[in-house]
Scaffold this active site. Structure first.
Site, PDB file in Angstrom:
ATOM      1  N   CYS A  87       0.846  -1.191   0.000  1.00 63.16           N
ATOM      2  CA  CYS A  87       0.000   0.000   0.000  1.00 63.16           C
ATOM      3  C   CYS A  87       0.883   1.243   0.000  1.00 63.16           C
ATOM      4  CB  CYS A  87      -0.966   0.004   1.184  1.00 63.16           C
ATOM      5  SG  CYS A  87      -0.257   0.500   2.757  1.00 63.16           S
ATOM      6  N   GLU A  88       0.452   2.242  -0.743  1.00 66.73           N
ATOM      7  CA  GLU A  88       1.299   3.419  -0.886  1.00 66.73           C
ATOM      8  C   GLU A  88       1.256   4.309   0.364  1.00 66.73           C
ATOM      9  OE1 GLU A  88       0.015   5.607  -4.318  1.00 66.73           O
ATOM     10  OE2 GLU A  88      -1.598   6.624  -3.228  1.00 66.73           O
ATOM     11  N   HIS A  89       0.337   4.034   1.271  1.00 71.60           N
ATOM     12  CA  HIS A  89       0.242   4.870   2.471  1.00 71.60           C
ATOM     13  C   HIS A  89       1.223   4.443   3.546  1.00 71.60           C
ATOM     14  CE1 HIS A  89      -3.996   5.184   0.774  1.00 71.60           C
ATOM     15  NE2 HIS A  89      -3.390   6.309   0.506  1.00 71.60           N
ATOM     16  N   HIS A  90       1.402   3.138   3.714  1.00 76.32           N
ATOM     17  CA  HIS A  90       2.250   2.636   4.788  1.00 76.32           C
ATOM     18  C   HIS A  90       3.426   1.805   4.283  1.00 76.32           C
ATOM     19  CE1 HIS A  90      -1.876   3.106   6.408  1.00 76.32           C
ATOM     20  NE2 HIS A  90      -1.236   3.670   7.408  1.00 76.32           N
ATOM     21  N   GLN A 128      -5.597  -0.362  -3.555  1.00 76.64           N
ATOM     22  CA  GLN A 128      -6.315  -1.476  -4.186  1.00 76.64           C
ATOM     23  C   GLN A 128      -7.319  -1.000  -5.235  1.00 76.64           C
ATOM     24  OE1 GLN A 128      -7.784  -4.475  -1.453  1.00 76.64           O
ATOM     25  NE2 GLN A 128      -9.324  -5.131  -2.931  1.00 76.64           N
ATOM     26  N   HIS A 156      -5.016  -6.299   3.970  1.00 77.29           N
ATOM     27  CA  HIS A 156      -3.982  -5.254   4.066  1.00 77.29           C
ATOM     28  C   HIS A 156      -3.284  -5.331   5.419  1.00 77.29           C
ATOM     29  CE1 HIS A 156      -5.257  -2.688   0.530  1.00 77.29           C
ATOM     30  NE2 HIS A 156      -6.190  -3.627   0.578  1.00 77.29           N
ATOM     31  N   CYS A 158      -1.554  -3.206   6.787  1.00 77.87           N
ATOM     32  CA  CYS A 158      -1.685  -1.964   7.570  1.00 77.87           C
ATOM     33  C   CYS A 158      -2.968  -1.965   8.386  1.00 77.87           C
ATOM     34  CB  CYS A 158      -1.593  -0.729   6.662  1.00 77.87           C
ATOM     35  SG  CYS A 158      -2.864  -0.620   5.407  1.00 77.87           S
TER      36      CYS A 158
END
Ligand SMILES: [Zn+2]
Length: 196
Positions: A87-90, A128, A156, A158
């Site tokens: 995931c690009e956030h975490h 996603q 996920h 995260c």
């Protein structure tokens, strides 16, 4: 029609600099209070750099489509393709399965290539929802089918390991184009085929 991943607008386009990533990983771990001085962890920064490089680099492949000489005109469904992404956030992994279906027109795609298309878009920092749409749009562009649909179900890390800490939660996303979007019977056929 031949396309390679080099032609595509990839977010991760440069080769990873593993030496620089290893130094950065050592600094990152030190900043978190984790020392890599003991024998068991001496190579951990390098392994961490290599692991992340593997997760965000898709293996190159040649994408070849074929003319639909048999005039096959029923739904083709490729189910349970592994999805491994971050995931690009975490920058934590999310893993699951993709189900891809299309109703061919003039071009068809070798069945093994669907997994490579999924990998091509999954092996980069992602969300996603976008991953699902990119796979569907790419197949729509390459094959100009009568319709295409993609469903992804993934867990996920995260969500599993931090934040709400809800292991086992599955996120389901879908993207549909053409008749699979617009014709209720085709839409129902696709969604019931991937649900089985
Ligand atoms: Zn995340």
């Amino acid at each position: 029609m031949i396309e390679t991943v080099d032609d595509l607008d990839l977010q991760v386009s440069t080769r990873p600099d593993l030496a620089a990533a290893t130094r950065a990983a050592r600094d990152f771990l030190a900043a978190l209070g984790v020392s890599c001085d003991n024998p068991g962890m001496r190579k951990s920064p390098q392994r961490m750099a290599e692991a992340y490089a593997a997760m965000i680099t898709a293996r190159p492949f040649e994408m070849t489509t074929f003319p639909n000489d048999e005039r096959y005109d029923e739904l083709v469904v490729v189910k349970s393709i592994p999805v491994q992404s971050v995931c690009e956030h975490h920058l934590l992994p999310f893993v699951g399965l993709a189900h891809v279906g299309y109703l061919p027109a003039d071009r068809i795609l070798g069945l093994s290539k669907f997994a490579r298309v999924v990998e091509m878009f999954a092996h980069r920092p992602q969300v996603q929802e976008r991953l699902t749409q990119q796979i569907a749009r790419w197949l729509d562009d390459q094959l100009a089918p009568k319709g295409v649909g993609v469903v992804i179900e993934a867990e996920h890390m995260c969500m599993t390991l931090r934040g709400v800490r809800a292991p086992g939660t599955v996120t389901r996303t879908s993207a549909v184009f053409g008749v699979i979007r617009d014709i209720p019977e085709s839409r129902a056929e696709f969604f019931s085929a991937v649900a089985k």
